[in-house]
Design an enzyme around this catalytic site. Structure first.
Site, PDB file in Angstrom:
ATOM      1  N   CYS A 138       0.838  -1.198   0.000  1.00 34.71           N
ATOM      2  CA  CYS A 138       0.000   0.000   0.000  1.00 34.71           C
ATOM      3  C   CYS A 138       0.869   1.241   0.000  1.00 34.71           C
ATOM      4  CB  CYS A 138      -0.936   0.012   1.208  1.00 34.71           C
ATOM      5  SG  CYS A 138      -0.072   0.217   2.783  1.00 34.71           S
ATOM      6  N   CYS A 196       3.351   1.635   2.875  1.00 32.56           N
ATOM      7  CA  CYS A 196       4.596   0.879   2.708  1.00 32.56           C
ATOM      8  C   CYS A 196       5.588   1.689   1.877  1.00 32.56           C
ATOM      9  CB  CYS A 196       4.323  -0.455   1.999  1.00 32.56           C
ATOM     10  SG  CYS A 196       3.107  -1.499   2.801  1.00 32.56           S
ATOM     11  N   CYS A 221      47.379 -16.546  -8.121  1.00 31.31           N
ATOM     12  CA  CYS A 221      47.820 -16.469  -6.733  1.00 31.31           C
ATOM     13  C   CYS A 221      46.789 -15.727  -5.907  1.00 31.31           C
ATOM     14  CB  CYS A 221      49.170 -15.761  -6.628  1.00 31.31           C
ATOM     15  SG  CYS A 221      49.091 -14.044  -7.190  1.00 31.31           S
ATOM     16  N   CYS A 242      45.786 -12.257  -6.942  1.00 32.56           N
ATOM     17  CA  CYS A 242      44.808 -12.218  -8.035  1.00 32.56           C
ATOM     18  C   CYS A 242      43.393 -12.307  -7.461  1.00 32.56           C
ATOM     19  CB  CYS A 242      45.021 -13.370  -9.017  1.00 32.56           C
ATOM     20  SG  CYS A 242      46.639 -13.368  -9.813  1.00 32.56           S
ATOM     21  N   ASP A 248      10.507  22.279 -35.567  1.00 32.12           N
ATOM     22  CA  ASP A 248      11.606  22.520 -36.498  1.00 32.12           C
ATOM     23  C   ASP A 248      11.077  22.181 -37.896  1.00 32.12           C
ATOM     24  OD1 ASP A 248      14.292  22.669 -37.566  1.00 32.12           O
ATOM     25  OD2 ASP A 248      14.211  20.475 -37.614  1.00 32.12           O
ATOM     26  N   ASP A 259      14.820  17.265 -34.890  1.00 28.92           N
ATOM     27  CA  ASP A 259      15.543  16.022 -35.137  1.00 28.92           C
ATOM     28  C   ASP A 259      17.039  16.212 -35.351  1.00 28.92           C
ATOM     29  OD1 ASP A 259      15.539  17.213 -37.685  1.00 28.92           O
ATOM     30  OD2 ASP A 259      15.590  15.257 -38.672  1.00 28.92           O
ATOM     31  N   ASP A 261      19.207  21.061 -33.007  1.00 29.58           N
ATOM     32  CA  ASP A 261      17.957  21.159 -32.256  1.00 29.58           C
ATOM     33  C   ASP A 261      18.145  20.817 -30.778  1.00 29.58           C
ATOM     34  OD1 ASP A 261      16.478  21.836 -34.510  1.00 29.58           O
ATOM     35  OD2 ASP A 261      16.130  19.746 -35.040  1.00 29.58           O
TER      36      ASP A 261
END
Length: 838
Positions: free
Chosen positions: A16, A19, A83, A86, A504, A703, A707
């Site tokens: 809810c 919560c 080793c 590493c 545009d 586009d 722009d």
């Protein structure tokens, strides 16, 4: 937080709005965590964290709050470890990834087992982190962690089983108690056969099984929340049913503690309330599963394997193993695996699942293809350009998920109310009991209990928490199916308040490249011959107008001719010898320079100019042959789209770098209200400010690269999806189709979704607010009516189901424009670039 990273955790146990509030407050209290946004519908928590330590702390906080973050485990094969140092480096590299909870690196087995928070990081990112540290890693095994759909299906199945068990146990209780009230003869029969005490004892046993079994979850979650002073809806149910149950237990086993006139049991109320709320949650879980249908559909487009040319032969490999530059083969009817560029073959590809456009798009050498689309009858060979998370489909899924998890400004009101709503309801319930005990008629205690329990049950704020996020999920998902991507969730609300749409011109209203629009012939010349000769000359030119003439000649299959002695006359035109004839192509001054009289053809040239065309003249062997009109043509859907935007009450403006005459001609052709012409690329922001003054909120559609500033500056930036990546990144909304129909659809989705949210919020708030007084007994003095706790539970469950069902109606949003008029697009040419004037 300059180095912060956005994190998304999958959270369990939220039911809810209360919560949600608890989770948000708990996460916001962590040092180094900001911008917390918790979504009930998607069951996620989004926040910005300084580093991995904050993510681990967030997981611990969620666990302490009772809303654990979902975790998964992955085992990776790690190469080149030799080793202990590493091991340490791999351990540190993995532990540094935000979202990692624990790491176990095994040198002998050459593996790393990582437990991580779902949503915060992916196994692929973990493997990349280890590989980045110099130890190549690949995923060996994932622990059984189901996706959201599987979890929802399992949750729905569990709730269905629990509801069925609870109903089977509660039905005899309901019949034993309420049957006697409805049919007095049944009541007398029970008294005469089993007796009232036996009946009450049987109800006690069955109700105890209901509460301890299917109803246990309300007490397991609700009582701890109540003890912590942060009650949620589970607390309301637990207190309400617990009160009815305990009162009935006292009446059954310790009747002497109660006056004789109030000795009654309410086992049926406690049992049936649990059944109805479980039923509501089951219906809610099923509806929630449907809200994510769009994401599931998009994910279903992803291909698992692909055929690739490697080492001189074709092999089938997993899509995850594809690399940019791989050459892939696609057979007829197959789904394309990743984004790429066609190298061989031709076909038509159905891109409707990506762009929303129903007409298949022609693909040939050089055309781009998109992963997830379906190949038609031809075969294609293409080179992969984007793979993995970089594909268009992966980016679309990511955008939709982010938009669905967004919190709109309107949600702030809900958060402020739900912060105090549950404590206020519990206070009202206590006050209701006290008022009944002090002023109520006999049997006072019984009526007080019924009224108090009814208030607690009917006021559960489930619907409040679901009202906004479910509508956002369904609305943005449906928009994605229509080719409209809300990159930023709040754009959904912002768009509904826009009054002016600024467009545009080049590539948005128009096609973005010049085309031959008119060829007016002089007496004695035929079209094919003139077009062939002019094309032969223009083939040697690099001017955009030359490309337009060449495309027209190819489209009309004009005979190809060869030009010699080509010459450019700067500012005038071009000339050459074609098949033995001298051909001149250029402006009127080119003809004057050559001593040619254009006569009445000048009127045709002037008419073309008034219509926004660039007028050129062609002469063959000293005779004027034709007037040529070239223009950047308006996209077929532009006029209809602008009419549709007008119908929605919007004012349309166009911003362009073209001359005023050309811009006015296009505005007249398309119905644009306002024109701002002669604008340099860096002047579009100022043009927006000019439009905004006195006009309210403004959306900008563009586009091109130039722009991007305007897209970012507008209240809502809308990028045409065929444009540049820069423009798309700066926008709030991305249109996958290449024309303005997507703008109309975006406004339609925004308008419908916001209306849907307001309907949900009104229902959730008004419904609860109106029924709390009824549950408290406001109608009793006048009508003698007191709401039964059982009816209260049914009403509360109905509230949540209504909100979800109402949100699901958004799945039926139809495109605001008929797409049948638009001619088939062709993808032979690359996406158009904006003209220099823009």
């Amino acid at each position: 937080m300059p180095d912060s990273r956005s994190i998304a955790l999958a959270v369990d146990g939220m039911s809810c709005a209360s919560c949600v509030g608890r989770v948000e407050r708990g996460l916001a209290a962590i040092d180094g965590v900001e911008d917390v946004n918790v979504n009930l519908a998607t069951e996620t928590a989004h926040f910005d964290a300084d580093g991995p330590a904050q993510v681990v702390e967030a997981v611990r906080t969620l666990e302490a709050l009772g809303y654990p973050a979902r975790t998964s485990t992955v085992t990776m094969n790690v190469a080149e470890m030799s080793c202990a140092s590493c091991v340490g480096r791999v351990d540190r590299a993995l532990a540094a990834v935000p979202g990692v909870i624990s790491v176990n690196v095994n040198l002998a087995a050459e593996t790393a087992t990582v437990t991580y928070a779902e949503g915060a990081v992916t196994p692929e990112a973990l493997a990349k982190a280890a590989s980045g540290a110099g130890y190549p890693a690949e995923i060996a095994e994932r622990a059984a962690s189901e996706d959201r759909d599987a979890r929802k299906e399992e949750e729905s199945g569990t709730l269905a089983r629990n509801t069925a068990v609870a109903a089977a146990l509660a039905l005899p209780v309901f019949l034993l108690e309420m049957g006697g009230h409805v049919v007095p003869a049944f009541h007398h029969w029970i008294d005469a056969t089993m007796g009232r005490e036996t009946s009450w004892f049987l109800q006690f046993v069955l109700t105890t099984l209901v509460l301890a079994g299917p109803g246990r979850l309300f007490y397991r979650k609700g009582l701890p929340a109540l003890i912590k002073g942060a009650p949620d809806m589970n607390s309301l149910v637990a207190v309400g049913t617990g009160a009815a149950y305990l009162y009935s237990v006292v009446a059954t086993f310790l009747p002497a503690l109660l006056p004789e006139d109030v000795r009654a049991v309410y086992f049926e109320a406690a049992a049936v309330i649990v059944v109805l709320i479980l039923l509501g949650r089951w219906l809610e879980a099923r509806a929630k599963g449907r809200t994510g249908a769009a994401i599931r559909k998009l994910m279903g487009l992803q291909v698992r394997t692909a055929r690739v040319r490697r080492g001189g032969e074709t092999v089938e490999v997993a899509v995850d193993d594809l690399r940019s530059g791989d050459v892939l083969l696609v057979r007829p009817g197959e789904r394309i695996a990743v984004d790429g560029e066609v190298m061989e073959g031709s076909s038509h590809v159905d891109e409707s699942m990506i762009t929303g456009e129903p007409v298949p798009v022609e693909k040939a050498e050089g055309a781009g293809v998109t992963g997830g689309t379906v190949n038609g009858a031809g075969s294609l060979t293409f080179r992969a350009t984007r793979v993995g998370a970089d594909t268009t489909l992966a980016q679309i899924i990511r955008m939709v998920e982010e938009a669905q998890g967004a919190k709109l400004p309107i949600q702030g009101l809900v958060d402020r109310i739900t912060l105090w709503f549950v404590p206020a309801v519990m206070s009202v319930a206590v006050l209701t009991v006290l008022v009944w005990l002090i002023f109520g008629p006999s049997p006072t205690l019984t009526l007080a209990l019924v009224a108090g329990v009814s208030v607690l049950i009917i006021a559960c704020p489930c619907a409040m928490g679901l009202a906004t996020p479910t509508s956002i999920m369904v609305g943005t998902g449906r928009a994605a199916e229509m080719g409209v991507l809300f990159r930023k969730g709040d754009a959904l609300q912002e768009l509904s308040g826009v009054s002016v749409v600024a467009l545009d011109k080049t590539g948005t209203v128009t096609e973005g490249r010049p085309e031959l629009t008119d060829l007016v012939l002089a007496d004695g010349f035929d079209r094919q011959s003139v077009l062939s000769r002019v094309a032969a000359v223009e083939e040697r030119s690099e001017h955009p107008i030359a490309e337009a003439i060449l495309r027209a000649a190819r489209a009309e299959d004009a005979p190809r001719m060869t030009a010699r002695d080509f010459e450019t006359v700067t500012g005038h035109g071009v000339s050459a010898r074609v098949e033995g004839a001298e051909v001149l192509v250029g402006a009127e001054r080119m003809m004057t320079r050559a001593g040619l009289d254009i006569g009445t053809m000048s009127e045709r040239g002037a008419e073309l100019a008034r219509r926004g065309r660039t007028a050129l003249y062609a002469a063959v062997d000293g005779r004027l042959a034709a007037v040529i009109g070239v223009a950047d043509p308006v996209k077929p859907a532009s006029r209809a789209a602008i009419e549709a935007l007008h119908a929605q009450g919007l004012r349309i403006a166009m911003i362009t770098g073209d001359r005023q005459e050309t811009a006015e001609a296009i505005a007249s052709e398309t119905g644009i209200d306002n024109v701002i012409a002669g604008v340099l690329p860096d002047g579009k922001v100022a043009a927006l400010e000019e439009l905004r003054s006195g006009s309210g909120r403004i959306a900008f559609v563009g586009d091109g690269i130039n722009d991007a500033p305007a897209l970012a500056h507008a209240d809502v930036g809308i990028a045409i999806g065929t444009g540049t990546d820069v423009a798309i990144e700066a926008a709030d909304i991305v249109l996958m189709s290449g024309d303005l129909r997507g703008v109309v659809n975006a406004f339609e989705v925004s308008r419908r979704t916001m209306r849907n949210i307001r309907e949900n919020l009104f229902w959730a708030f008004a419904y609860n607010t109106a029924l709390i007084p009824v549950a408290a007994g406001a109608l009793y003095p006048a009508f003698g009516m007191l709401l039964s706790p059982v009816l209260a539970a049914g009403a509360m469950a109905l509230s949540s189901v209504f909100v979800l069902t109402n949100a699901l109606r958004l799945r039926r949003i139809a495109p605001a424009m008929d797409e049948g008029d638009t001619p088939r697009r062709t993808a032979r040419e690359p996406a158009p670039h904006p003209a220099p004037a823009e």
